[in-house]
Write a protein that holds these residues in place. Structure first.
Motif: not given
Ligand code: FAD
Length: 447
Positions: A314-331
């Protein structure tokens, strides 16, 4: 004197809107929009149902719609409170016995309208297949392909219709806002919130099709992770009903007839059919879509248990950059590309082994284009519950395809400095999946 309330939720537009037209059965009609705090401020699996941005955007839209009525020297009521209760109160005030509204797809909204105790006259103004085109839910094809096969050969969509604003609309201006609405507005209204009203929707439609001609390259570009003209961005307006899908459809057909008809123009209509398919699926199975197995028995409405991996996702902090960047964009923006949505959903479900409904609830909270059917059915589709088999994505392969130079990831994760596609390297805490290995070897400093 026969009076009816007309609820403009998901119908805040002047084009192709049957709710505005004269209704022979009534002498007077009272226009209203509602914001039900339960849909925005309550929690779902421990998460607020709407982010502050989503709440503010909705409030801004309601206020803007009221102003538009004022400009036409008409009165529109805004009520904030439980849907059934607000409708009952207004009905009593005006001695109305009927409610006219856009037919919702969300089972909860439908139920609320029923609980008002008023006679319902619902018009399905936000579907392509309305009136006599309405599918029979008992024989609705299970898969999208079957739905498309059945409908596409002779596909005819309800043509949009222009309705003059009926002279039946009547109201006492002093009742337009009650004290609850005033309190709520003074607390939660944010003038700088995003405004997804009809004018913005029509402008975006015009630009995407007729001015930029972005529709001509849609099929090649639609999978991009960001960018102004890669996809239509009509989802905000379709989700809140400020753009009519039939009007969009007609505009695409006109463009095809007058300018260019190619794979891309077809593909936009194809995507609108996906939306349509999920609307009818939601109506067919109703509340069962919120069960763990969707509508497959046994239905299981128990609350999913989240673990710390979900919190990190949820915070975009999984450590997998592709996933985290997409979540940060959503937030940050309240939007994520379709490609991003598929990848983060797949990662949550299959690699982090979390219940798909947690992800759907998180998207409901943050997406400014949140739409009950499109959201919950897409999540179920990826999870492989409901009508489809599971769709697992390979995030490293996808990152190499859709962000080959790593620019998207560096933009949303500014702390990442690795150059080229090396930026997609998972952090050490991330368990490496075997199917990633051939693609991890392809990561390099520059592409
Ligand atoms: C997990 C997940 C959750 C989603 N949640 C939502 C949601 O809450 N609201 C929402 O509108 N869409 C949702 N979608 C569908 C899709 O991602 C968005 O509609 C699209 O990204 C919006 O951008 P756009 O308007 O530029 O789309 P475009 O690519 O320009 O498509 C045009 C229109 O077609 C429709 N459409 C496109 N793809 C889909 C699809 N897969 N399913 C249903 N309709 C589609 C939308 O109305 C969209 O506006 C979700 C997809 C996934 C995978």
């Amino acid at each position: 004197m026969r009076r009816a309330l007309v609820l403009f939720n998901q119908a805040m537009r002047w084009h192709d809107n049957l709710l505005l037209s004269e209704q022979a059965d009534f002498d007077q009609r009272i226009a209203v929009v509602l914001l039900d705090p339960d849909e925005y401020l309550s929690t779902q699996y421990g998460m607020p149902r709407a982010s502050i941005q989503r709440l503010q955007a909705q409030l801004k839209l309601l206020l803007n719609w009221q102003q538009q009525w004022q400009h036409k020297r008409r009165v529109l009521h805004i009520r904030i409170g439980p849907t059934a209760f607000c409708l009952q109160q207004l009905a009593e005030l005006y001695d109305a016995d009927t409610l006219i509204a856009a037919e919702p797809t969300a089972p909860e909204q439908y139920q609320q309208l029923q609980h008002s105790g008023l006679k319902l006259k619902l018009f399905d103004i936000n579907s392509l297949l309305q009136h006599q085109l309405r599918p029979d839910l008992a024989t609705l094809p299970k898969s999208f392909s079957a739905f498309r096969r059945e409908r596409e050969p002779n596909l005819w969509v309800q043509p949009p219709e222009q309705h003059a604003v009926s002279a039946q609309f009547y109201a006492d201006p002093s009742l337009a806002l009650d004290t609850t609405a005033l309190d709520f507005i003074s607390r939660d209204h944010q003038p700088t919130a995003a405004l997804f009203n009809e004018a913005a929707g029509l402008e975006r439609l015009m630009q995407f099709i007729w001015q930029q001609h972005a529709i001509i390259r849609y099929k090649q570009n639609r999978n991009a992770l960001d960018g102004d003209w890669n996809s239509s961005l009509w989802s905000f307006y379709l989700a809140n009903g400020t753009l009519s899908p039939c009007y969009i459809w007609q505009q695409v057909l006109e463009f095809e007839q007058q300018q260019v008809a190619n794979e891309s123009t077809y593909w936009l209509r194809f995507e609108l059919l996906w939306r349509e398919y999920f609307r009818w699926q939601m109506r067919q199975h109703g509340r069962a879509w919120f069960s763990k197995n969707a509508f497959r028995p046994p239905l299981d409405f128990s609350s999913p248990q989240a673990d710390p991996r979900f919190e990190l996702w949820c915070k975009g902090e999984t450590g997998l950059p592709f996933v985290d960047a997409n979540i940060k964009m959503l937030l940050h923006t309240g939007w994520m590309s379709n490609r991003g949505r598929q990848n983060v959903a797949s990662y949550l479900i299959f690699e982090l082994q979390q219940d798909w409904r947690l992800g759907a609830a998180f998207f409901e909270q943050h997406l400014l284009d949140y739409d009950c059917a499109s959201n919950w059915c897409n999540w179920a589709y990826i999870a492989g519950v409901g009508n489809s088999s599971a769709r697992q994505f390979n995030q490293i392969k996808q990152a190499l395809t859709y962000d080959p130079k790593g620019d998207f990831v560096r933009h949303w994760l500014p702390g990442k400095t690795a150059t080229g596609s090396l930026v997609h390297q998972p952090e050490p805490q991330v368990p490496v999946q075997e199917f990633w290995l051939p693609f991890l070897q392809q990561l390099k400093v520059s592409s």
